[in-house]
Design a protein around this motif. Structure first.
Motif, PDB file in Angstrom:
ATOM      1  N   TYR A   1       9.301   0.772  -5.576  1.00  0.00           N
ATOM      2  CA  TYR A   1       9.372  -0.747  -4.621  1.00  0.00           C
ATOM      3  C   TYR A   1      10.564  -1.495  -5.033  1.00  0.00           C
ATOM      4  N   LEU A   2      10.610  -1.717  -6.140  1.00  0.00           N
ATOM      5  CA  LEU A   2      11.836  -2.623  -6.715  1.00  0.00           C
ATOM      6  C   LEU A   2      13.003  -2.050  -6.011  1.00  0.00           C
TER       7      LEU A   2
ATOM      8  N   ALA B   1       0.709  -1.106  -0.041  1.00  0.00           N
ATOM      9  CA  ALA B   1       0.129  -0.008  -0.082  1.00  0.00           C
ATOM     10  C   ALA B   1       0.892   1.328   0.062  1.00  0.00           C
ATOM     11  N   GLU B   2       1.888   0.976   0.870  1.00  0.00           N
ATOM     12  CA  GLU B   2       2.822   2.450   0.983  1.00  0.00           C
ATOM     13  C   GLU B   2       3.568   2.708  -0.473  1.00  0.00           C
ATOM     14  N   TYR B   3       3.811   1.711  -1.428  1.00  0.00           N
ATOM     15  CA  TYR B   3       4.161   2.109  -2.673  1.00  0.00           C
ATOM     16  C   TYR B   3       3.047   2.395  -3.756  1.00  0.00           C
ATOM     17  N   LYS B   4       2.065   2.235  -3.637  1.00  0.00           N
ATOM     18  CA  LYS B   4       0.756   2.244  -4.605  1.00  0.00           C
ATOM     19  C   LYS B   4       1.043   3.182  -5.657  1.00  0.00           C
TER      20      LYS B   4
ATOM     21  N   VAL C   1      12.762  -4.519  -3.205  1.00  0.00           N
ATOM     22  CA  VAL C   1      13.054  -6.011  -3.695  1.00  0.00           C
ATOM     23  C   VAL C   1      14.447  -6.186  -3.941  1.00  0.00           C
ATOM     24  N   LEU C   2      15.123  -5.247  -4.560  1.00  0.00           N
ATOM     25  CA  LEU C   2      16.486  -5.299  -4.994  1.00  0.00           C
ATOM     26  C   LEU C   2      17.469  -5.469  -4.048  1.00  0.00           C
ATOM     27  N   PRO C   3      17.544  -4.255  -2.999  1.00  0.00           N
ATOM     28  CA  PRO C   3      18.544  -4.290  -1.845  1.00  0.00           C
ATOM     29  C   PRO C   3      17.951  -5.460  -0.997  1.00  0.00           C
TER      30      PRO C   3
END
Ligand code: DI6
Ligand code: FE
Length: 396
Positions: free
Chosen positions: A183-184, A174-177, A188-190
């Motif tokens: 978000y990646l 939700a916080e990256y809607k 996701v990546l780190p």
């Protein structure tokens, strides 16, 4: 040298690409590996024997796609849907995957372990010796790592091999809607780097779908996985056809999973890269999906087909491999033989473990399920009945 003979068995080795590979006889075990299948060799004559009275032996089962670790459940949502609420209404009321993320974030590692153990135990009771477990309900670096630590701990608490997948690209939180790329970049990546450094990641997964991540976004995740030397797999073509299977195949993916909307081009790409087709009939059933995966095309292309529970709170609250096998036959028209190969030989391949497990052959790990049935087709045939007699040699 620890030696043991399991005697008087009907053995479905699952070794040949087609057929049960039936052998009547014994299995010799030496230091945890299969030394022979069939007749007892002369130099094994004095070795301790256990008589199994003609019961059926198969490779121990392998559930190659689960989301076994999560907080809470979505029974309320199930109830609301049956009372006429739409998915959207449920989401607005705080339901759906967001509610599982909130419940998972709120729990400690110990609490998540406690909630996952009964599900794992249900699987072990049906002959599972290897289970794949994904992250994907934390969606922050700390919470995704927490999920995979829980997965590893489950493997220490029970005699089962746990294989983990980094699935932070499961949903945009939700916080990256509307900001999937951010978000990646931020999570996701780190997070993958951090989880990998901690030894928590065996493979990298994602959900390639309109409601999740695009093929271009998944390529970013897969490029990162490749740079770390990690194998990839993908939830592809579950609700629509975005070409996810083709993308996964271009990275030499271990598997592409779901595949209801897979087309001929996707099949061809998977065949060229040796990517396993993982079918998840529990999700198809629970979501009352009507488009079945293209099994005829998969067979034609000789793609290895695996079957798994997809055990998760939203689309497949299923912890029974035997029921998944039955569903694969009734809903997807797999043969009982294909269904068992889907939980043994081909599931091993979907995890990259085909040299170690998945068939009963000399040199493989002696992970064996013994069943109170005469014919291996009975395993997929019954519904809600567990004929397991004994599970032997599951990873300690
Ligand atoms: N596909 C699914 O069916 C599940 N995840 C995925 O990528 C659904 C997960 C959920 O609803 O909690
Ligand atoms: Fe899944």
């Amino acid at each position: 040298m620890a030696r043991l003979v399991l005697d008087t068995l009907r053995i479905a080795t699952m070794a040949p690409a087609a057929g049960w590979g039936l052998v009547d006889g014994a299995i010799g075990i030496e230091d945890g590996r299969i030394a022979f299948v069939g007749a007892v060799p002369a130099d094994w004559r004095g070795v301790e024997r256990e008589d199994f009275g003609g019961r059926l032996a198969t490779p121990a089962l392998i559930d190659c796609h689960t989301h076994l670790v999560f907080g809470g459940n979505r029974a309320k949502e199930f109830e609301m849907r049956l009372e006429g609420a739409t998915y959207e209404e449920i989401a607005r009321a705080g339901g759906g995957i967001v509610s599982t993320v909130a419940q998972t974030r709120a729990l400690t590692e110990d609490e998540l372990v406690a909630q996952a153990l009964p599900r794992l135990d249900a699987m072990l009771a049906e002959g599972v010796a290897t289970v794949e477990i994904k992250s994907g309900y934390g969606l922050t670096i700390a919470d995704e790592l927490k999920m995979l630590r829980v997965a590893r701990r489950l493997g220490e608490l029970r005699p089962v091999r746990v294989v983990t997948s980094w699935l932070a690209a499961h949903a945009v939180p939700a916080e990256y809607k509307g900001r999937a790329e951010a978000y990646l970049d931020d999570v996701v990546l780190p997070g993958l780097d951090a989880a990998h450094a901690e030894g928590l990641v065996d493979a990298v997964d994602g959900f390639c779908e309109g409601i999740a991540f695009s093929p271009a976004q998944m390529s970013r995740v897969f490029d990162h996985a490749r740079a770390l030397g990690l194998p990839v797999k993908l939830h592809a073509e579950q609700l629509s056809n975005l070409g996810g299977a083709k993308l996964a195949a271009s990275y030499g993916a271990l598997s592409a999973d779901h595949l209801e909307y897979l087309d001929a081009a996707g099949v061809a790409a998977m065949a060229a890269s040796g990517t396993v087709a993982v079918l998840l009939p529990g999700a198809y059933y629970f979501l009352r999906e009507t488009q079945a995966p293209p099994v005829a095309l998969l067979r034609e292309a000789r793609l290895p087909i695996a079957v798994a529970t997809d055990c998760n709170p939203g689309s497949s609250p299923l912890a029974s491999p035997l029921l998944a096998m039955n569903m694969a036959c009734t809903l997807f028209r797999l043969t009982p033989q294909e269904a068992l190969a889907g939980f043994t030989r081909n599931a091993a391949r979907a995890l990259g473990l085909q040299t170690e497990i998945g068939t009963l052959e000399q040199g493989k790990r002696a992970e064996i399920a013994v069943w109170d049935v005469a014919d291996p087709a009975e395993l997929a045939y019954r519904i809600g009945f567990n004929p397991l007699h004994r599970l032997i040699g599951a990873a300690a």
